[in-house]
Motif scaffolding. Structure first.
Motif, PDB file in Angstrom:
ATOM      1  N   LYS A   1     -17.338   2.183  -2.515  1.00 40.67           N
ATOM      2  CA  LYS A   1     -16.596   3.686  -2.327  1.00 40.67           C
ATOM      3  C   LYS A   1     -15.230   3.619  -2.650  1.00 40.67           C
ATOM      4  CE  LYS A   1     -20.685   5.070  -1.117  1.00 40.67           C
ATOM      5  NZ  LYS A   1     -21.577   5.680  -2.275  1.00 40.67           N
ATOM      6  N   VAL A   2     -14.770   2.616  -3.685  1.00 40.51           N
ATOM      7  CA  VAL A   2     -13.273   2.543  -3.937  1.00 40.51           C
ATOM      8  C   VAL A   2     -13.136   2.542  -5.592  1.00 40.51           C
ATOM      9  CG1 VAL A   2     -12.597   1.140  -2.008  1.00 40.51           C
ATOM     10  CG2 VAL A   2     -13.124   0.066  -4.153  1.00 40.51           C
ATOM     11  N   SER A   3     -11.972   2.841  -6.042  1.00 40.55           N
ATOM     12  CA  SER A   3     -11.809   2.834  -7.371  1.00 40.55           C
ATOM     13  C   SER A   3     -10.620   1.881  -7.982  1.00 40.55           C
ATOM     14  CB  SER A   3     -11.091   4.289  -7.810  1.00 40.55           C
ATOM     15  OG  SER A   3     -12.263   5.181  -7.752  1.00 40.55           O
TER      16      SER A   3
ATOM     17  N   TYR B   1       0.806  -1.132  -0.220  1.00 42.64           N
ATOM     18  CA  TYR B   1      -0.187  -0.024   0.138  1.00 42.64           C
ATOM     19  C   TYR B   1       0.674   1.302  -0.009  1.00 42.64           C
ATOM     20  CZ  TYR B   1       0.116   2.050   4.752  1.00 42.64           C
ATOM     21  OH  TYR B   1       0.675   2.741   5.874  1.00 42.64           O
ATOM     22  N   VAL B   2       0.256   2.588  -0.535  1.00 39.78           N
ATOM     23  CA  VAL B   2       0.926   3.652  -0.657  1.00 39.78           C
ATOM     24  C   VAL B   2       0.084   4.662  -0.104  1.00 39.78           C
ATOM     25  CG1 VAL B   2       2.334   5.523  -2.020  1.00 39.78           C
ATOM     26  CG2 VAL B   2       2.160   3.096  -2.457  1.00 39.78           C
TER      27      VAL B   2
ATOM     28  N   TYR C   1      -4.013   0.505  -2.322  1.00 39.61           N
ATOM     29  CA  TYR C   1      -3.760  -0.812  -1.671  1.00 39.61           C
ATOM     30  C   TYR C   1      -3.700  -1.825  -3.028  1.00 39.61           C
ATOM     31  CZ  TYR C   1      -4.790   0.407   3.074  1.00 39.61           C
ATOM     32  OH  TYR C   1      -4.777   1.020   4.452  1.00 39.61           O
ATOM     33  N   GLU C   2      -2.840  -2.780  -2.990  1.00 35.82           N
ATOM     34  CA  GLU C   2      -2.699  -3.853  -3.567  1.00 35.82           C
ATOM     35  C   GLU C   2      -3.312  -4.891  -2.966  1.00 35.82           C
ATOM     36  OE1 GLU C   2      -0.126  -6.851  -6.130  1.00 35.82           O
ATOM     37  OE2 GLU C   2       1.045  -5.370  -5.430  1.00 35.82           O
ATOM     38  N   VAL C   3      -4.402  -5.517  -3.409  1.00 37.94           N
ATOM     39  CA  VAL C   3      -5.241  -6.430  -2.654  1.00 37.94           C
ATOM     40  C   VAL C   3      -5.717  -7.737  -3.659  1.00 37.94           C
ATOM     41  CG1 VAL C   3      -6.069  -4.698  -1.056  1.00 37.94           C
ATOM     42  CG2 VAL C   3      -7.610  -5.316  -3.204  1.00 37.94           C
TER      43      VAL C   3
ATOM     44  N   VAL D   1      -6.343  -0.726  -5.853  1.00 42.69           N
ATOM     45  CA  VAL D   1      -7.534   0.249  -5.497  1.00 42.69           C
ATOM     46  C   VAL D   1      -7.350   1.134  -4.737  1.00 42.69           C
ATOM     47  CG1 VAL D   1      -9.185  -1.978  -5.672  1.00 42.69           C
ATOM     48  CG2 VAL D   1      -8.206  -1.470  -3.513  1.00 42.69           C
ATOM     49  N   MET D   2      -8.066   2.471  -5.035  1.00 42.72           N
ATOM     50  CA  MET D   2      -7.697   3.610  -4.098  1.00 42.72           C
ATOM     51  C   MET D   2      -9.026   3.930  -3.362  1.00 42.72           C
ATOM     52  SD  MET D   2      -6.724   7.323  -5.505  1.00 42.72           S
ATOM     53  CE  MET D   2      -8.390   7.828  -6.031  1.00 42.72           C
ATOM     54  N   GLY D   3      -8.963   4.332  -2.164  1.00 42.17           N
ATOM     55  CA  GLY D   3     -10.051   4.713  -1.284  1.00 42.17           C
ATOM     56  C   GLY D   3      -9.684   4.892  -0.097  1.00 42.17           C
TER      57      GLY D   3
END
Length: 214
Positions: free
Chosen positions: A172-174, A139-140, A149-151, A202-204
């Motif tokens: 609520k994530v992209s 994650y960053v 996050y890489e999930v 994913v970003m959120g």
């Protein structure tokens, strides 16, 4: 291309200088220890030997002409603080400093630093997230609220497309990219069907991302 003044050529300073140069920027380094400067000459060709707390010496470098001034000294807070104040007085447009403690970070920010990296803590927190949670691979942090996050693909998404899942509205994530066999596929098509052999970038906010992997 930016002009960078790098103060200190310890491990942190050398790594950062190398990356700045790889990215096409110009770097002038200041190091008071001649032996350390000599060991870094293969990384940075333009090195000035001198004391960065000396006002006349620093003034001669034209501090206000650099886009970024980096204080890469982490083991001597008093020196870092003195240099920060001096750079600010000399008109440095942007000061990036390194800290090893929370209180040092706060004081550097209050006395002229524009950004302070707390390397040990940030690395520790990143590793704790990466290895302390199932289905999170990296994650960053972007700011106090959002991160990338890489999930793992949630099992309930297998065989379904982004359109079917209505991910942004429902979760609520992209989804910024998918990753399969080490290869990145940015901006997946809305018709992309998720499979268990890929991971997602994913970003959120933390709560939303943790919600999809539970």
């Amino acid at each position: 291309m930016k002009s960078i003044l790098m103060i200190g050529l310890g491990r942190f300073g050398r790594h950062m200088a190398r990356k700045f140069i790889e990215e096409g920027n110009e770097v002038l380094a200041v190091e008071r220890n001649e032996e350390r400067a000599d060991s870094a000459i293969e990384i940075v060709q333009n090195i000035q030997i001198g004391d960065a707390t000396d006002e006349r010496f620093m003034q001669s470098l034209g501090v206000d002409n650099f886009d970024i001034c980096v204080i890469a000294i982490g083991d001597n807070f008093q020196t870092s603080l003195e240099i920060t104040v001096l750079l600010k007085d000399l008109g440095a447009p942007f000061i990036l400093a390194r800290a090893s403690r929370d209180i040092h970070k706060k004081l550097l920010l209050r006395n002229g630093a524009d950004y302070v990296v707390y390397g040990e803590r940030e690395l520790a927190e990143r590793l704790a997230v990466k290895f302390g949670a199932d289905n999170i691979f990296d994650y960053v942090v972007l700011d106090s609220e959002y991160a990338i996050y890489e999930v793992a693909v949630p099992s309930q998404w297998y065989g379904k497309s982004m359109v079917e899942l209505s991910i942004r509205n429902k979760y609520k994530v992209s989804v910024l990219a998918t990753k399969k066999e080490g290869k990145m596929y940015p901006l997946p098509h809305p018709d992309h069907v998720f499979s268990p052999d890929e991971t997602l970038l994913v970003m959120g906010d933390e709560a939303s991302i943790k919600g999809i992997i539970r």
